[in-house]
Structure formats: structure tokens, C-alpha cells
Design a protein around this motif. Structure first.
Motif, PDB file in Angstrom:
ATOM      1  N   VAL A 214       0.854  -1.189   0.000  1.00 27.03           N
ATOM      2  CA  VAL A 214       0.000   0.000   0.000  1.00 27.03           C
ATOM      3  C   VAL A 214       0.890   1.240   0.000  1.00 27.03           C
ATOM      4  N   LEU A 216       0.738   5.190   0.532  1.00 26.77           N
ATOM      5  CA  LEU A 216      -0.087   6.293   1.022  1.00 26.77           C
ATOM      6  C   LEU A 216       0.223   7.583   0.267  1.00 26.77           C
ATOM      7  N   GLU A 243      -2.957   5.087  -2.960  1.00 26.43           N
ATOM      8  CA  GLU A 243      -3.959   6.029  -2.460  1.00 26.43           C
ATOM      9  C   GLU A 243      -3.788   7.345  -3.208  1.00 26.43           C
ATOM     10  N   ILE A 278      -5.266  -2.186   4.676  1.00 29.16           N
ATOM     11  CA  ILE A 278      -3.944  -1.951   5.247  1.00 29.16           C
ATOM     12  C   ILE A 278      -3.624  -2.900   6.401  1.00 29.16           C
ATOM     13  N   CYS A 281      -1.956  -5.912   4.725  1.00 29.79           N
ATOM     14  CA  CYS A 281      -0.934  -5.748   3.688  1.00 29.79           C
ATOM     15  C   CYS A 281       0.435  -6.174   4.219  1.00 29.79           C
ATOM     16  N   LEU A 284       3.924  -1.042   3.885  1.00 26.40           N
ATOM     17  CA  LEU A 284       3.361   0.297   3.717  1.00 26.40           C
ATOM     18  C   LEU A 284       4.470   1.217   3.224  1.00 26.40           C
ATOM     19  N   LEU A 297      -1.462   5.514   9.356  1.00 27.39           N
ATOM     20  CA  LEU A 297      -0.078   5.062   9.516  1.00 27.39           C
ATOM     21  C   LEU A 297       0.111   4.402  10.878  1.00 27.39           C
ATOM     22  N   ALA A 300      -1.479   0.992  10.969  1.00 29.40           N
ATOM     23  CA  ALA A 300      -0.679  -0.005  10.251  1.00 29.40           C
ATOM     24  C   ALA A 300       0.495  -0.469  11.107  1.00 29.40           C
ATOM     25  N   VAL A 305       2.747  -3.880  10.521  1.00 27.94           N
ATOM     26  CA  VAL A 305       3.055  -3.740   9.095  1.00 27.94           C
ATOM     27  C   VAL A 305       4.350  -2.940   8.971  1.00 27.94           C
ATOM     28  N   VAL A 307       7.206  -0.468   7.525  1.00 30.16           N
ATOM     29  CA  VAL A 307       7.057   0.802   6.805  1.00 30.16           C
ATOM     30  C   VAL A 307       8.371   1.167   6.130  1.00 30.16           C
ATOM     31  N   CYS A 309       9.809   4.525   3.865  1.00 28.04           N
ATOM     32  CA  CYS A 309       9.355   5.886   3.583  1.00 28.04           C
ATOM     33  C   CYS A 309      10.522   6.783   3.202  1.00 28.04           C
TER      34      CYS A 309
END
Length: 376
Positions: A214, A216, A243, A278, A281, A284, A297, A300, A305, A307, A309
Motif C-alpha cells: 500500500v 499512502l 492512495e 492496510i 498488507c 506500507l 499510519l 498499520a 506492518v 514501513v 518511507c
């Protein structure tokens, strides 16, 4: 005699309480107008309500449970029927108003809200979102009650000035709180973290299925989203959910077509669909470095989940190689690391969940919010 409000005391991160040290507020109010419980008007803009309705519902219920009277001021809708996500807080008074509105009609809107607020003896106005902040300022100045507004991104702190009529800013993280303090002083900022609760996630993951990723706010930074998609282009075992928010979604569609990835990319506009997805998933991804802090966030992370970023100023919960992998150039290796069901991905997921439980629980948000406007 005059009293200052409780959030003049700095928030203690270790105890999740305000410390006993007093401060001097920039503005004071008569003790007869502010008590330990009060009528609070929560003005919520459309974008914040759509993205964070569950968070606001929990906050309202928690404040009502503490004995406060809550009035929710929300944008007008096309019908009189309550949206499904507002039915759980139907006991709280609800006022609808045009939001946003043209400058020519602001005076008329203000007069109508003044009448409603005075009738309900509103003692505090809190704005959530840019449009809501304008409503809060217009009405708050007219009826002379304190105004508070949330700040959920480091970018928003740049517009904060000492001359602002906002009595106190509600910072979502300690980094944002520190920056606001630097601009306007400690007495005009309070740490009120976003709060989330756990969800049941007992569904067993089928390892034979494709990895679910996913992304964001994919439309917030098309260049970085393209880099993410390019890093996944050769991976036949993934499906990517993007998204799309705001007005640049056409750029993302163009990128998907150029990369010929229509078969493995799904674009979503409905945040509620994304929330359900989410929790199940595998990864993220956040490519937009100006995205505000959002409860989705935190939820998640609470579900372990992992992350990955870009660098996100103010996101104190994202610690490189502890609760997330922060990418500066190489999306491909970072994503591959966290898609590998090995110890690093598991550790990042576990660390993130523990941090959210400790620092960003719904009860913590409610307590901090209430402390921001109660008496010392």
C-alpha cells in the motif's frame, strides 16, 4: 481573579502527563468561564473528517465520558442523512456549516455560528484542518473564547506566528511541538498525539498469494511514486494499491500507463477501503515527504506492518532501522528487505507496534487533549 489553562505545563513524555511546572500563558480567561469540564466546539474540515472520522469519534466519546459537552461543527452535506461514520457519536450535538466558503459569505456564516455557540455556552473552540481553523478564528475572536488548532505536519509550523489569535497549538509529535515552541513560546503549545486502538487481525496470511503493498498519498509526490513503481516493475509477485488524494492523480495514471503496470496496480480514492486493506498488507510505503501525520499510519504500525518511507520531518514514530526503513535514494533494496519475511522486517514491525502502543494510544490522546484546556 484569573486562571491560566492546564496546558501551560509541558507534557511529560515518560509519564504521559503534564508536569507540575507552571508557565505563563499568553492569554488568560476569567475563572468563571472555564472549569474542569466545559462545552467544547470541535470544528472539523472535510478532508480531516473523511480521513480521520474514527479518530474523532473516539476523541468525542472519550471527552463526553469525562463529563465535557462536545459540539461538532462539520461541513454541510448534500442530504440531511448522517454519514455512516458519524452515527456512533450521534449523542454529541452536531452543527453543519458551509466549509470552505467564499470571503463574501464568511460574515453571514460567522453570525449564524455565534448565535449557536452563545446559545450552547461554548467556552473553547478547537479547529482541525485549514478550513476549520478559519471558522474557529472568525467565531472565537467574536465571542472572546480561547481557540486551539491542531498541527499535524512540520510544513504547517512555518505559517505559525506570534501574532496569531490562536491561543494554543496542539502538536501531534514532540518534534512539531519543539518547532512551535521555538516560534511562539512553550506556553502556546501542547503535545496532543494522535491516538489509535488495536484491531482484531486474526486472518492467516496465505504465503502463496502475491505480496500486497500500500502506497499512502501516492499523488502527493509523483516523482517519488514513480521511483517506487520503477523499483517494483520487475517483481511479478506484488500487487500495489495506490492512495490518490488531491488534484494530481492524473499524473499517477500517466506514470502507470508509461510503465505498463496496469495489471499490478490498483488506485483507491476511498480511505475506508484502504483502512480495511492496510491491516492485511505486507508493506506500507510513504513517498510524499509533505504528507501530514495520519492515524492510518499508526494503525498499520500497530498491526506490525513494516514501513518504508522517504524522510518525513516531524514523524517521530518513524525511526530509521528501528521502526521503519527511511529511503534517501534506493527504494528497491529497502522494499526488497522488508518484503523478505526475515528477522529485519519482523523486528521493524514489532518495534513499531510497541512504540505506537506506548506513545499513541487513544487514551493518551484523550488525556492530553483534555489536559490542554483544563485548569492547573
Amino acid at each position: 481573579m484569573q486562571n491560566t489553562l492546564g496546558a501551560c505545563r509541558p507534557w511529560n513524555k515518560k509519564t504521559n502527563r503534564y508536569s507540575k511546572r507552571n508557565g505563563n500563558c499568553a492569554r488568560t480567561f476569567n475563572s468563571t468561564t472555564i472549569g474542569t469540564t466545559m462545552t467544547v466546539a470541535m470544528v472539523i474540515s472535510k478532508d480531516r473528517l473523511e480521513q480521520e472520522h474514527a479518530l474523532f469519534n473516539r476523541l468525542v466519546i472519550g471527552l463526553l465520558d469525562a463529563g465535557n459537552q462536545i459540539i461538532r461543527v462539520v461541513p454541510e452535506t448534500e442530504t440531511d442523512e448522517l454519514p455512516y461514520y458519524e452515527q456512533s457519536v450521534s449523542l454529541a450535538k452536531r452543527i453543519t456549516t458551509p466549509m470552505p466558503i467564499s470571503r463574501l459569505l464568511r460574515s453571514e456564516r460567522k453570525e449564524k455560528l455565534i448565535e449557536q455557540f452563545e446559545k450552547n455556552e461554548v467556552k473553547m473552540i478547537v479547529g482541525f484542518g485549514k478550513d476549520a481553523m478559519q471558522v474557529a478564528i472568525d467565531v472565537g475572536k467574536a465571542i472572546d473564547v480561547p481557540i486551539m488548532c491542531e498541527v499535524v505536519s512540520m510544513r504547517d509550523t512555518k505559517a505559525i506566528k506570534k501574532s496569531s489569535p490562536i491561543w494554543r497549538w496542539l502538536a501531534a509529535t514532540p518534534s512539531i511541538e519543539k518547532e512551535i515552541e521555538r516560534r511562539v513560546g512553550i506556553e502556546r503549545v501542547a503535545l496532543v498525539p494522535l491516538g489509535v486502538t488495536g484491531y482484531s487481525n486474526e486472518e492467516n496470511r496465505d504465503v502463496s498469494k502475491k505480496n500486497c503493498i500500500v502506497v499512502l498519498d501516492a499523488s502527493g509526490n509523483a516523482k517519488q511514486t514513480r521511483a517506487v513503481l520503477e523499483s517494483l516493475r520487475s517483481n511479478s509477485n506484488v500487487h500495489i494499491f495506490l492512495e490518490l488524494l488531491g488534484k494530481h492523480e492524473h499524473r499517477i495514471w500517466k506514470i502507470i500507463r508509461q510503465l505498463e503496470m496496469q495489471h499490478c496496480v490498483t488506485c483507491l480514492l476511498d480511505t475506508s477501503e484502504l483502512r480495511t486493506l492496510i491491516m492485511h498488507c505486507d508493506l506500507l510505503v510513504i513517498p510524499n515527504n509533505t504528507m501530514p501525520i495520519r492515524s492510518i499510519l499508526l494503525e498499520a504500525m500497530l498491526q506490525r506492518v513494516p514501513v518504508v518511507c522517504t524522510e518525513l520531518p516531524g514523524f517521530d514514530m518513524l525511526i530509521d532501522k528501528e521502526t521503519a526503513l527511511i529511503v534517501r535514494n534506493d527504494w528497491k533494496s529497502a522494499i526488497a528487505t522488508l518484503l523478505d519475511p526475515g528477522s529485519e522486517a519482523s523486528a521493524i514491525g514489532d518495534n513499531g507496534a510497541e512504540l505506537i502502543k506506548e506513545k499513541y494510544a487513544s487514551a493518551t490522546q484523550i488525556a492530553a487533549f483534555e489536559a490542554a484546556f483544563t485548569l492547573i
